[in-house]
Scaffold this motif. Structure first.
Motif, mmCIF file in Angstrom:
data_model
loop_
_atom_site.group_PDB
_atom_site.id
_atom_site.type_symbol
_atom_site.label_atom_id
_atom_site.label_comp_id
_atom_site.label_asym_id
_atom_site.label_seq_id
_atom_site.Cartn_x
_atom_site.Cartn_y
_atom_site.Cartn_z
ATOM 1 N N LEU A 230 0.827 -1.206 0.000
ATOM 2 C CA LEU A 230 0.000 0.000 0.000
ATOM 3 C C LEU A 230 0.860 1.253 0.000
ATOM 4 N N GLU A 231 1.968 1.223 0.755
ATOM 5 C CA GLU A 231 2.836 2.396 0.853
ATOM 6 C C GLU A 231 3.604 2.671 -0.436
ATOM 7 N N LYS A 232 3.650 1.687 -1.339
ATOM 8 C CA LYS A 232 4.311 1.901 -2.639
ATOM 9 C C LYS A 232 3.452 2.744 -3.579
ATOM 10 N N ILE A 233 2.147 2.833 -3.270
ATOM 11 C CA ILE A 233 1.237 3.617 -4.110
ATOM 12 C C ILE A 233 1.566 5.095 -3.932
ATOM 13 N N LYS A 234 1.644 5.819 -5.021
ATOM 14 C CA LYS A 234 1.971 7.234 -4.978
ATOM 15 C C LYS A 234 0.971 8.004 -4.108
ATOM 16 N N GLY A 235 1.512 8.763 -3.158
ATOM 17 C CA GLY A 235 0.655 9.580 -2.294
ATOM 18 C C GLY A 235 0.151 8.873 -1.054
ATOM 19 N N VAL A 236 0.464 7.569 -0.908
ATOM 20 C CA VAL A 236 0.007 6.811 0.264
ATOM 21 C C VAL A 236 1.166 6.620 1.232
ATOM 22 N N GLY A 237 1.087 7.296 2.368
ATOM 23 C CA GLY A 237 2.083 7.130 3.417
ATOM 24 C C GLY A 237 1.615 6.124 4.446
ATOM 25 N N LYS A 238 2.351 6.024 5.540
ATOM 26 C CA LYS A 238 2.037 5.017 6.553
ATOM 27 C C LYS A 238 0.653 5.232 7.165
ATOM 28 N N SER A 239 0.321 6.500 7.465
ATOM 29 C CA SER A 239 -0.959 6.802 8.101
ATOM 30 C C SER A 239 -2.141 6.418 7.207
ATOM 31 N N ILE A 240 -2.072 6.818 5.942
ATOM 32 C CA ILE A 240 -3.162 6.501 5.018
ATOM 33 C C ILE A 240 -3.204 4.998 4.745
ATOM 34 N N ALA A 241 -2.028 4.378 4.673
ATOM 35 C CA ALA A 241 -1.975 2.923 4.462
ATOM 36 C C ALA A 241 -2.680 2.185 5.598
ATOM 37 N N LEU A 242 -2.494 2.648 6.825
ATOM 38 C CA LEU A 242 -3.162 2.028 7.976
ATOM 39 C C LEU A 242 -4.680 2.203 7.884
ATOM 40 N N SER A 243 -5.108 3.370 7.409
ATOM 41 C CA SER A 243 -6.546 3.606 7.233
ATOM 42 C C SER A 243 -7.122 2.679 6.169
ATOM 43 N N ILE A 244 -6.360 2.491 5.080
ATOM 44 C CA ILE A 244 -6.812 1.583 4.011
ATOM 45 C C ILE A 244 -6.919 0.163 4.544
#
Length: 736
Positions: A230-244
């Motif tokens: 998830l974190e490899k996706i452009k614009g997705v950091g750790k926080s957003i990855a956790l939400s996903i």
């Protein structure tokens, strides 16, 4: 009441119960135990505390207001409580009045820090609309704790003295500090997320765009690579990855759900009203406590909207019309809004290896712009195999987006999704799949017409097949059904009993358009768009386009930072430079020129004639009479450089009706001037009926996305759907 408020109240109870053991006996303690302690000593000690606290509260509050984030609020609260919790222990060792005075200074400092920290945190987390009740809960529990502490203190001092009483008081106050320390991550986490505005929404927006453009399903990425994927996706950091991750596992994001609960208004509902943005919704809440559409309608009935600054009678009337329009479409969904969800469900069902045939059915398969629900049809080899049937139905009813299972059976299951969309899945045998697909695709009127033909031929047609007597003569495929009825196969988009049957009898069903070479209406970061010209071009190339027309707004549309002549020429230079790097792809320098109220265009002909492509549009003055609006557009269409008329009726499907205009006159002028009329994929304007009329008059139609970012370029498929429903073939489409 949210968790933060509950914990703040608990810490406050512990702290003030402790101090509730000190306050009632403070004066007696000074006169009994302090050398030279008198009533005057007590008065001075109390005055020192209140002076220190009152003098320091304001500067401490200024510090908290100065810095963004919530670490300072939390630091002040914990530090203040800690300092104040030490004071009862200090009293134990006090001998002279000056000892007491020093302790009171420290107490005043601590309480000033604690007061501003606690109140700030409580205020920021309190649920809007329930302020009074939540403050009341805090005060009531606090008062009860202090009352019990008073009785308890009297007993302790009577039997064990001041040392034990003050030790218990200090320990209780210190417990509040320990609780706050344990809650540090949770408190700071929630606060920091709230304070990341304005950049946090932008981060989520960029991540959403990147996710929407993924070729692979995000659930598949997570299954294969977990959080790192998830974190490899452009614009997705750790926080957003956790939400996903949280959403993929639970179907919701707790923080988002909490924010929705705390919001005083139904923002999602009110934003659907044409003319209402976040700022106006905020004002309506602040001034009139409007929470939802019902409140808004009541306020309009009471004539409370127009007098507000920034609104007026015209805005009030527009809002009322938009509400009426929305009410008409209740329990309906725009296909473009739910297509992603339909595709996700489809992908999941198709992954089941035992599924032989799968298709979307109903109005969604006919690609109607507005649908009520979604039908899916599945066939398997052995419909009596209960294990496979159970597997398919379980997969359907246990998807992440399911909020309610309406029914679950062996041949049909029904669910309601998180967007309130009803979905049905039907299971049939392979031998009946074609007949069932034809039947459940509809439309009802089309099916009635087919059954009449079947009866005339001595057949019986239903969802199980086409029968001659008891013998099934067709049913496995749709093509077989139409062939046996003597008809050319009719694409689902045409099945509305609006002339398609006669065309099929004569074998004159057109070869419907299924793709286009390019897009002649998109916007870039020059004005209302999110991405640069180059970024839009790269996305168009990925989609297989041969060209992309850059048509940013002209100068009259100030809200979109419209381009004047100078900026248009600068943009053309950039486009010409970019074109040198592309093979088999071309960028067109164009513009979406605003038609002024008198029918003139707001860009000079000297500039229009050097551009590759000129389109014209109406964006303002939408309330003109039909006669005036028609004259306005006809005059603009006489400009010799105009190639297309964009969104000809001004409609935005699902949001507002179009302006009043004589489309017969517009179509006549388009034919006379060889101007193409746009099928706008976002607005669904032209609609199917008008597109069909234009085709019959020999008018070329141009299918455009009206994209304001890379993601929206892909929405051009919805324009193609309208074209197909109108019976348009490739020859009817205007292309470069």
């Amino acid at each position: 009441m949210n968790k933060i408020i509950k914990n703040l109240i608990l810490t406050d109870i512990a702290f003030w119960t402790g101090w509730g053991m000190v306050t009632p006996v403070f004066a007696i303690f000074i006169t009994d135990r302090i050398v030279g302690g008198t009533a005057l000593t007590v008065g001075i000690a109390v005055a020192i505390y209140w002076l220190c606290r009152s003098l320091l509260v304001f500067p401490f509050a200024k510090i908290i207001d100065k810095y963004q984030g919530q670490k300072d609020d939390y630091l002040f609260l914990v530090s203040g409580n800690f300092l104040a919790a030490l004071i009862p222990f200090g009293y134990i060792f006090a001998v002279y009045p000056w000892h007491i005075y020093i302790l009171q200074v420290a107490y005043g400092i601590g309480m000033a820090m604690s007061f501003v920290g606690w109140r700030t945190i409580f205020t920021k987390n309190i649920i809007k609309g329930k302020e009074a009740s939540q403050w009341a809960i805090n005060e009531a529990t606090l008062d009860l704790g202090i009352a019990l502490a008073g009785i308890f203190t009297g007993l302790v001092i009577t039997y064990w003295g001041y040392v034990v009483a003050f030790s218990i008081a200090g320990t209780l106050a210190m417990i509040s500090v320990i609780v706050l320390l344990c809650l540090r991550k949770e408190i700071e986490g929630v606060f920091n997320r709230k304070q990341e505005v304005p950049f946090k929404p932008e981060a989520y927006k960029k991540a959403a765009i990147a996710i929407d453009l993924l070729e692979d399903d995000i659930a598949s990425i997570y299954e294969k690579e977990g959080l790192k994927g998830l974190e490899k996706i452009k614009g997705v950091g750790k926080s957003i990855a956790l939400s996903i991750e949280e959403y993929l596992k639970t179907g919701k994001i707790i923080f988002y759900e909490q924010l929705k609960k705390e919001s005083p208004v139904n923002l999602e509902e009110l934003l659907r009203v044409e003319g209402l943005g976040v700022k106006k919704i905020k004002k309506l809440w602040q001034e009139l406590k409007i929470r939802n559409l019902k409140d808004l309608e009541k306020a309009i009935e009471d004539n409370k909207i127009a007098p507000l600054f920034g609104f007026g009678e015209k805005t009030e009337q527009n809002i009322l019309e938009s509400i009426k329009f929305l009410r008409q479409g209740q329990n309906k969904f725009l296909l473009r809004d739910v297509m992603k969800e339909i595709e996700l469900v489809s992908e999941r069902i198709k992954k089941i290896k035992e599924v032989v045939n799968f298709s979307v059915a109903g109005s969604a398969r006919r690609r109607k712009e507005v649908i009520g629900d979604v039908d899916f049809l599945v066939s398997i080899e052995d419909i009596s195999n209960k294990y496979i049937v159970e597997k398919i139905m379980n997969t359907f009813v246990t998807m992440d987006n399911v909020v309610k299972v309406i029914g679950k059976g062996e041949t049909k299951s029904s669910i309601k999704t998180s967007n309130n969309l009803n979905m049905d899945l039907r299971l049939v045998s392979n031998s009946s799949f074609g007949a069932a697909l034809q039947y459940f695709t509809g439309s009802k009127e089309h099916n009635i017409a087919l059954r009449r033909i079947a009866i005339k031929l001595g057949y019986k047609l239903n969802e199980y097949g086409l029968f001659k007597g008891e013998k099934k003569i067709a049913g496995q495929t749709e093509e077989g059904i139409y062939e046996k009825l003597g008809l050319q196969f009719i694409p689902p988009e045409l099945r509305e009993n609006q002339g398609e049957i006669n065309l099929a009898i004569k074998k004159e069903i057109p070869d419907l358009v299924d793709s286009i070479k390019g897009d002649l209406h998109c916007h870039t970061s020059y004005n209302g768009g999110e991405h640069t010209i180059e970024e839009m071009a790269e996305e168009a190339i990925k989609m297989g386009h041969s060209y992309l027309g850059i048509t940013d707004h002209s100068k009259s549309l100030r809200i979109e930072n419209g381009l004047d002549e100078k900026r248009l020429l600068e943009q053309k230079k950039e486009i010409d430079k970019l074109n040198k790097k592309y093979n088999n792809f071309r960028l067109l320098s164009g513009v979406e020129v605003d038609i002024l109220k008198d029918g003139s265009l707001d860009i000079s002909d000297d500039v229009l004639k050097v551009l590759d492509y000129v389109s014209i549009s109406i964006h303002s003055g939408l309330k003109m009479t039909e006669e005036d609006m028609t004259k306005r557009i006809l005059k603009a269409m006489d400009n010799p450089y105009v190639k297309t008329l964009n969104h000809p009726t001004g409609m935005i499907l699902g949001k507002r009706e179009g302006y009043k205009v004589d489309m017969e006159a517009i179509i006549k002028k388009a034919k006379e001037r060889n101007i193409a009329l746009e099928i706008n994929s976002y607005r669904c304007d032209l609609n199917t009926q008008l597109a069909k009329i234009a085709k019959n008059e020999g008018i070329k139609l141009v299918i455009n996305s009206d994209a304001h970012n890379k993601r929206e370029l892909h929405n051009i498929k919805f324009g193609i759907y309208i074209a197909r429903r109108a019976g348009l073939s490739k020859e009817d489409i205007y292309e470069i």
